[in-house]
Design a protein around this motif. Sequence first.
Motif, PDB file in Angstrom:
ATOM      1  N   UNK A 125     -11.456 -13.026 -41.850  1.00 43.52           N
ATOM      2  CA  UNK A 125     -10.560 -14.171 -41.673  1.00 43.52           C
ATOM      3  C   UNK A 125      -9.117 -13.815 -42.029  1.00 43.52           C
ATOM      4  N   UNK A 126      -8.950 -12.872 -42.977  1.00 44.58           N
ATOM      5  CA  UNK A 126      -7.612 -12.411 -43.357  1.00 44.58           C
ATOM      6  C   UNK A 126      -7.102 -11.308 -42.433  1.00 44.58           C
ATOM      7  N   UNK A 127      -7.871 -10.977 -41.364  1.00 39.88           N
ATOM      8  CA  UNK A 127      -7.518  -9.961 -40.368  1.00 39.88           C
ATOM      9  C   UNK A 127      -7.437  -8.563 -40.961  1.00 39.88           C
ATOM     10  N   UNK A 128      -8.167  -8.330 -42.040  1.00 44.09           N
ATOM     11  CA  UNK A 128      -8.296  -6.978 -42.600  1.00 44.09           C
ATOM     12  C   UNK A 128      -9.650  -6.443 -42.138  1.00 44.09           C
ATOM     13  N   UNK A 129      -9.676  -5.926 -40.905  1.00 48.38           N
ATOM     14  CA  UNK A 129     -10.940  -5.570 -40.270  1.00 48.38           C
ATOM     15  C   UNK A 129     -11.541  -4.298 -40.863  1.00 48.38           C
ATOM     16  N   UNK A 130     -10.714  -3.438 -41.447  1.00 49.63           N
ATOM     17  CA  UNK A 130     -11.253  -2.226 -42.075  1.00 49.63           C
ATOM     18  C   UNK A 130     -12.094  -2.607 -43.291  1.00 49.63           C
ATOM     19  N   UNK A 131     -11.543  -3.455 -44.145  1.00 50.89           N
ATOM     20  CA  UNK A 131     -12.301  -3.903 -45.313  1.00 50.89           C
ATOM     21  C   UNK A 131     -13.492  -4.760 -44.904  1.00 50.89           C
ATOM     22  N   UNK A 132     -13.302  -5.567 -43.863  1.00 56.49           N
ATOM     23  CA  UNK A 132     -14.421  -6.392 -43.388  1.00 56.49           C
ATOM     24  C   UNK A 132     -15.578  -5.510 -42.930  1.00 56.49           C
ATOM     25  N   UNK A 133     -15.271  -4.452 -42.177  1.00 55.74           N
ATOM     26  CA  UNK A 133     -16.328  -3.542 -41.722  1.00 55.74           C
ATOM     27  C   UNK A 133     -17.011  -2.864 -42.899  1.00 55.74           C
ATOM     28  N   UNK A 134     -16.223  -2.508 -43.923  1.00 52.33           N
ATOM     29  CA  UNK A 134     -16.809  -1.858 -45.105  1.00 52.33           C
ATOM     30  C   UNK A 134     -17.800  -2.788 -45.799  1.00 52.33           C
ATOM     31  N   UNK A 135     -17.444  -4.052 -45.982  1.00 53.23           N
ATOM     32  CA  UNK A 135     -18.333  -4.968 -46.689  1.00 53.23           C
ATOM     33  C   UNK A 135     -19.512  -5.407 -45.830  1.00 53.23           C
ATOM     34  N   UNK A 136     -19.313  -5.532 -44.525  1.00 53.76           N
ATOM     35  CA  UNK A 136     -20.457  -5.825 -43.661  1.00 53.76           C
ATOM     36  C   UNK A 136     -21.469  -4.681 -43.701  1.00 53.76           C
ATOM     37  N   UNK A 137     -20.959  -3.446 -43.708  1.00 52.37           N
ATOM     38  CA  UNK A 137     -21.861  -2.295 -43.778  1.00 52.37           C
ATOM     39  C   UNK A 137     -22.622  -2.280 -45.091  1.00 52.37           C
ATOM     40  N   UNK A 138     -21.943  -2.605 -46.188  1.00 50.61           N
ATOM     41  CA  UNK A 138     -22.621  -2.655 -47.483  1.00 50.61           C
ATOM     42  C   UNK A 138     -23.658  -3.773 -47.508  1.00 50.61           C
ATOM     43  N   UNK A 139     -23.338  -4.897 -46.873  1.00 49.93           N
ATOM     44  CA  UNK A 139     -24.301  -5.995 -46.835  1.00 49.93           C
ATOM     45  C   UNK A 139     -25.575  -5.574 -46.115  1.00 49.93           C
ATOM     46  N   UNK A 140     -25.411  -4.873 -44.993  1.00 53.52           N
ATOM     47  CA  UNK A 140     -26.581  -4.447 -44.234  1.00 53.52           C
ATOM     48  C   UNK A 140     -27.358  -3.356 -44.967  1.00 53.52           C
ATOM     49  N   UNK A 141     -26.650  -2.486 -45.677  1.00 55.35           N
ATOM     50  CA  UNK A 141     -27.340  -1.444 -46.444  1.00 55.35           C
ATOM     51  C   UNK A 141     -28.118  -2.052 -47.614  1.00 55.35           C
ATOM     52  N   UNK A 142     -27.546  -3.087 -48.243  1.00 50.67           N
ATOM     53  CA  UNK A 142     -28.234  -3.740 -49.354  1.00 50.67           C
ATOM     54  C   UNK A 142     -29.423  -4.558 -48.877  1.00 50.67           C
ATOM     55  N   UNK A 143     -29.262  -5.229 -47.733  1.00 49.39           N
ATOM     56  CA  UNK A 143     -30.323  -6.091 -47.204  1.00 49.39           C
ATOM     57  C   UNK A 143     -30.456  -5.835 -45.712  1.00 49.39           C
ATOM     58  N   UNK A 144     -31.381  -4.994 -45.282  1.00 50.59           N
ATOM     59  CA  UNK A 144     -31.520  -4.680 -43.846  1.00 50.59           C
ATOM     60  C   UNK A 144     -31.842  -5.894 -42.982  1.00 50.59           C
ATOM     61  N   UNK A 145     -32.274  -6.989 -43.601  1.00 46.09           N
ATOM     62  CA  UNK A 145     -32.596  -8.193 -42.843  1.00 46.09           C
ATOM     63  C   UNK A 145     -31.387  -9.127 -42.693  1.00 46.09           C
ATOM     64  N   UNK A 146     -30.229  -8.692 -43.151  1.00 47.21           N
ATOM     65  CA  UNK A 146     -29.012  -9.505 -43.040  1.00 47.21           C
ATOM     66  C   UNK A 146     -28.450  -9.341 -41.631  1.00 47.21           C
ATOM     67  N   UNK A 147     -29.006 -10.099 -40.694  1.00 44.65           N
ATOM     68  CA  UNK A 147     -28.620  -9.945 -39.290  1.00 44.65           C
ATOM     69  C   UNK A 147     -27.185 -10.396 -39.044  1.00 44.65           C
ATOM     70  N   UNK A 148     -26.678 -11.336 -39.869  1.00 45.12           N
ATOM     71  CA  UNK A 148     -25.306 -11.803 -39.683  1.00 45.12           C
ATOM     72  C   UNK A 148     -24.306 -10.652 -39.834  1.00 45.12           C
ATOM     73  N   UNK A 149     -24.583  -9.744 -40.770  1.00 49.09           N
ATOM     74  CA  UNK A 149     -23.688  -8.597 -40.956  1.00 49.09           C
ATOM     75  C   UNK A 149     -23.735  -7.672 -39.745  1.00 49.09           C
ATOM     76  N   UNK A 150     -24.939  -7.420 -39.229  1.00 48.74           N
ATOM     77  CA  UNK A 150     -25.058  -6.565 -38.038  1.00 48.74           C
ATOM     78  C   UNK A 150     -24.355  -7.200 -36.848  1.00 48.74           C
TER      79      UNK A 150
END
Length: 527
Positions: free
Chosen positions: A85-110
Amino acid sequence: EGGEWEECLSLLGDTDDADDALLVAEDAFSPADSAASSELGGESHAGSHAHSHRAEPSLNLTALPPPGDAARGALCLLRGRVYEALENRVSAARWYSRALSADPFCYEALEALLGGQMLSERQERALLEGLPLRPQDRWLGLLYQASAKKYDGGAAGGEGSAARAIAELEAWAPEGRREGEGGAASDAVAAGQAQEQVQAHGPFASNSDVVASKADLLYSRGDYATAYELTSALLRRDPYCLATMPTHLASALELGLKNELFLRAHRLVDEYPHRAVPWFAVGCYYYCVGNFDSARRYYGKATQLEPSFAPAWLGFGNAFAAQDESDQAMAAYRSASRLFAGCHLPLVAIGMEYQRTNNQALAAQFFAQARKVCDSDPLVHNELGVLAYRSNDFAGAEEHFCRALSLVPPRQRAAWESAESNLGHALRKQRRYAEAAACYERSLALAPRCAATHAALGFTRHLQGRYMDAVEHYHKALGLRPDDVLTADMLTVALSEEGLSFRPELIAVDGAADNAAREGFAAMEVA
């Protein structure tokens, strides 16, 4: 919900240590603590104010999920949404990747990573291969791979990881039904296991996500007709499957299906007026009918509603480019390249605009970047071939044109007849006239009313000394395009040389006009 992103981020923190701090409270409330709290609540009637205060909260602590990777994944997902939402897509991609690594069932991150084109193909593959999935969840890993980018496989071989995942999902068989396993005594058990798995996961061959991924794979290979057939069948079964809608609309646009685009756009606008997809559909319709002003207006509206909707940005730039407004087109393509770092199409479009304005050096840089991202797109190799041809590297141009044609599906050869003609130009420049003529003939088989190809084949026959064949094709070219002055001049030259061939003593006569016509025709550029 209130849009106070900075405040939300200050509460969440920006490190994994913040996750630990937020999860400490959940760690402190074990089931034993919860039981003790209920006992103290029972003693509150005896008069202890402190005990009654501890039993007062209405939150059912025993209903809280146990702390662990799912909770950490949810926190990482929330941080990713804030950064996006803050248009920082690099950080957004980093945290989405961490979310998916922590919980493989987090489809929203994928969905955010893939739909927003935040990662390159290599990054996506590394992330998906590293997910901590259990053996019984292998189907989920295949489904994720099928949804990822389709850049690592060729058009004909289908050896990419996405293509392999789709094929394996379509042929998926429950454990009890593997071929060659069990016997008559295990039939009942196998049937029970099969029924359980079908009920749990559904038939993958007709699964909406699998069909949508297969259509996207076919579209990325240029097989628009088959992709359209798949998406049409899927939308008849599930009219609200928005995941496949961009592929369906883009395929209909490539096939020139104006009526389908018109009807689909009206339905989508009625159902989802606040989403980007309906207005993208309206823009596709206007682009298809050649009304580029209206097309870019509706593409622009789609980008305003959902700035992370990549197809709208590309359509926005294409609408400007169709009207030769290079500056606005380049601005749209640069925005798309900045927002969608994992997509190669904005890079190709920028390179094409630079090439159109004769800035070959910058065009070469962007085509090289696009090739690094996606080496299996025939458009990339066709443009690299055109660039090499204009740089007089005819052998390099031949290599790229051959590579482009090898990546085109057989059903889409007609849409790529220009690449066949371009290969003919590159061969003719190397004085390989017989091979060049064969390329032109294949191109004419795909597009028999192309005046430029008839003229090129006539010139090749002319260079071979087959003057009457050259005259025939010059006539065909002029019949399709009567105002072609250069072809008319070459027709005159061919007729005169055919006449001179019967008088050997006049062959040495050199005409300046004839040479000028030859030079002009030889400079004919590729498309």
